[in-house]
Motif scaffolding. Structure first.
Motif, PDB file in Angstrom:
ATOM      1  N   PRO A  52       0.816  -1.231   0.000  1.00 51.52           N
ATOM      2  CA  PRO A  52       0.000   0.000   0.000  1.00 51.52           C
ATOM      3  C   PRO A  52       0.847   1.277   0.000  1.00 51.52           C
ATOM      4  CG  PRO A  52       0.072  -0.919   2.199  1.00 51.52           C
ATOM      5  CD  PRO A  52       0.824  -1.871   1.318  1.00 51.52           C
ATOM      6  N   ALA A  53       1.501   1.535  -1.126  1.00 51.63           N
ATOM      7  CA  ALA A  53       2.389   2.691  -1.251  1.00 51.63           C
ATOM      8  C   ALA A  53       1.650   4.007  -1.003  1.00 51.63           C
ATOM      9  CB  ALA A  53       3.029   2.712  -2.639  1.00 51.63           C
ATOM     10  N   HIS A  54       0.342   4.024  -1.216  1.00 48.75           N
ATOM     11  CA  HIS A  54      -0.428   5.253  -1.016  1.00 48.75           C
ATOM     12  C   HIS A  54      -0.455   5.683   0.445  1.00 48.75           C
ATOM     13  CE1 HIS A  54      -3.312   2.018  -0.329  1.00 48.75           C
ATOM     14  NE2 HIS A  54      -4.059   2.872   0.361  1.00 48.75           N
ATOM     15  N   ARG A  55      -0.118   4.793   1.359  1.00 49.99           N
ATOM     16  CA  ARG A  55      -0.125   5.112   2.789  1.00 49.99           C
ATOM     17  C   ARG A  55       1.209   5.681   3.274  1.00 49.99           C
ATOM     18  NH1 ARG A  55      -2.860  -0.588   4.304  1.00 49.99           N
ATOM     19  NH2 ARG A  55      -4.882  -0.182   3.333  1.00 49.99           N
ATOM     20  N   VAL A  56       2.178   5.824   2.375  1.00 49.19           N
ATOM     21  CA  VAL A  56       3.488   6.364   2.733  1.00 49.19           C
ATOM     22  C   VAL A  56       3.600   7.761   2.135  1.00 49.19           C
ATOM     23  CG1 VAL A  56       5.976   6.009   2.682  1.00 49.19           C
ATOM     24  CG2 VAL A  56       4.441   4.032   2.709  1.00 49.19           C
ATOM     25  N   ILE A  57       3.780   8.750   3.021  1.00 50.15           N
ATOM     26  CA  ILE A  57       3.798  10.144   2.591  1.00 50.15           C
ATOM     27  C   ILE A  57       4.993  10.858   3.230  1.00 50.15           C
ATOM     28  CG2 ILE A  57       1.298  10.155   2.279  1.00 50.15           C
ATOM     29  CD1 ILE A  57       1.069  11.633   4.919  1.00 50.15           C
ATOM     30  N   SER A  58       5.116  12.134   2.961  1.00 53.95           N
ATOM     31  CA  SER A  58       6.220  12.899   3.537  1.00 53.95           C
ATOM     32  C   SER A  58       6.008  13.103   5.035  1.00 53.95           C
ATOM     33  CB  SER A  58       6.341  14.253   2.839  1.00 53.95           C
ATOM     34  OG  SER A  58       5.307  15.108   3.265  1.00 53.95           O
ATOM     35  N   ALA A  59       7.082  13.401   5.733  1.00 50.79           N
ATOM     36  CA  ALA A  59       7.023  13.598   7.187  1.00 50.79           C
ATOM     37  C   ALA A  59       6.206  14.822   7.582  1.00 50.79           C
ATOM     38  CB  ALA A  59       8.438  13.714   7.747  1.00 50.79           C
ATOM     39  N   SER A  60       5.951  15.698   6.626  1.00 52.68           N
ATOM     40  CA  SER A  60       5.148  16.891   6.911  1.00 52.68           C
ATOM     41  C   SER A  60       3.661  16.663   6.664  1.00 52.68           C
ATOM     42  CB  SER A  60       5.649  18.071   6.071  1.00 52.68           C
ATOM     43  OG  SER A  60       5.486  17.793   4.698  1.00 52.68           O
TER      44      SER A  60
END
Length: 98
Positions: A52-60
Protein backbone atom coordinates in the motif's frame (compact mmCIF):
# COMPACT_ATOMS: atom_id res chain seq x y z
CA UNK A 1 19.56 0.06 -3.70
CA UNK A 2 19.62 -3.64 -2.99
CA UNK A 3 16.75 -6.11 -3.08
CA UNK A 4 16.96 -6.92 0.63
CA UNK A 5 16.39 -3.24 1.48
CA UNK A 6 13.40 -3.10 -0.88
CA UNK A 7 11.86 -6.24 0.60
CA UNK A 8 12.26 -4.87 4.12
CA UNK A 9 10.58 -1.62 3.06
CA UNK A 10 7.71 -3.53 1.44
CA UNK A 11 7.16 -5.75 4.48
CA UNK A 12 6.98 -2.76 6.85
CA UNK A 13 4.69 -0.89 4.45
CA UNK A 14 2.30 -3.86 4.31
CA UNK A 15 1.84 -3.49 8.08
CA UNK A 16 0.46 0.07 7.88
CA UNK A 17 -3.19 -0.27 8.92
CA UNK A 18 -5.96 0.82 6.58
CA UNK A 19 -6.93 4.40 7.40
CA UNK A 20 -3.46 5.27 8.71
CA UNK A 21 -0.33 6.73 7.10
CA UNK A 22 3.40 6.60 7.72
CA UNK A 23 6.36 8.50 6.34
CA UNK A 24 9.33 7.62 4.20
CA UNK A 25 11.61 8.54 7.09
CA UNK A 26 9.76 6.42 9.64
CA UNK A 27 10.00 3.40 7.38
CA UNK A 28 13.70 4.06 6.74
CA UNK A 29 14.30 4.12 10.50
CA UNK A 30 12.30 0.92 10.97
CA UNK A 31 14.48 -0.99 8.50
CA UNK A 32 17.66 0.32 10.09
CA UNK A 33 18.63 3.05 7.63
CA UNK A 34 17.48 6.31 9.26
CA UNK A 35 19.05 8.54 6.59
CA UNK A 36 17.59 6.72 3.60
CA UNK A 37 14.07 8.14 3.29
CA UNK A 38 14.68 8.97 -0.38
CA UNK A 39 15.59 5.36 -1.04
CA UNK A 40 12.31 4.33 0.56
CA UNK A 41 10.55 6.66 -1.87
CA UNK A 42 12.39 5.13 -4.80
CA UNK A 43 11.48 1.63 -3.62
CA UNK A 44 7.82 2.67 -3.39
CA UNK A 45 7.96 3.79 -7.01
CA UNK A 46 8.36 0.25 -8.24
CA UNK A 47 6.60 -1.72 -5.53
CA UNK A 48 4.27 -4.68 -6.11
CA UNK A 49 0.51 -4.06 -6.13
CA UNK A 50 0.02 -5.70 -2.73
CA UNK A 51 2.16 -2.99 -1.07
CA UNK A 52 0.00 0.00 0.00
CA UNK A 53 2.39 2.69 -1.25
CA UNK A 54 -0.43 5.25 -1.02
CA UNK A 55 -0.13 5.11 2.79
CA UNK A 56 3.49 6.36 2.73
CA UNK A 57 3.80 10.14 2.59
CA UNK A 58 6.22 12.90 3.54
CA UNK A 59 7.02 13.60 7.19
CA UNK A 60 5.15 16.89 6.91
CA UNK A 61 1.90 15.13 5.99
CA UNK A 62 1.95 16.12 2.32
CA UNK A 63 1.21 13.65 -0.45
CA UNK A 64 4.22 13.05 -2.66
CA UNK A 65 1.99 11.39 -5.25
CA UNK A 66 -1.24 13.36 -5.78
CA UNK A 67 -2.78 10.39 -7.61
CA UNK A 68 -2.95 8.57 -4.27
CA UNK A 69 -5.52 11.00 -2.86
CA UNK A 70 -8.60 9.00 -4.00
CA UNK A 71 -7.19 5.78 -2.49
CA UNK A 72 -6.56 7.49 0.85
CA UNK A 73 -10.00 9.11 0.83
CA UNK A 74 -11.55 5.70 0.13
CA UNK A 75 -9.95 4.57 3.41
CA UNK A 76 -11.55 7.47 5.29
CA UNK A 77 -8.55 9.81 5.30
CA UNK A 78 -9.33 13.46 4.59
CA UNK A 79 -6.92 15.20 2.24
CA UNK A 80 -7.02 18.98 1.77
CA UNK A 81 -4.62 20.69 -0.65
CA UNK A 82 -2.57 17.48 -0.83
CA UNK A 83 -2.12 17.52 2.96
CA UNK A 84 -3.43 14.83 5.32
CA UNK A 85 -5.92 16.31 7.75
CA UNK A 86 -5.22 15.13 11.31
CA UNK A 87 -1.83 13.83 10.18
CA UNK A 88 -0.43 13.44 13.70
CA UNK A 89 -3.50 11.50 14.81
CA UNK A 90 -3.34 9.18 11.78
CA UNK A 91 0.44 8.74 11.76
CA UNK A 92 1.61 5.15 12.18
CA UNK A 93 5.13 4.83 13.59
CA UNK A 94 6.47 1.34 12.93
CA UNK A 95 9.07 1.65 15.70
CA UNK A 96 6.29 2.17 18.24
CA UNK A 97 3.48 0.05 16.83
CA UNK A 98 5.04 -3.24 15.73
Amino acid sequence: MNEIFKQQVYEITKLIPKGRVSSYGAIAKAVGYPNHSRHVGKAMGGCPEDVPAHRVISASGVLSVPEFQPRLEAEGITVENLRIKDFKKLFWNPLEEI
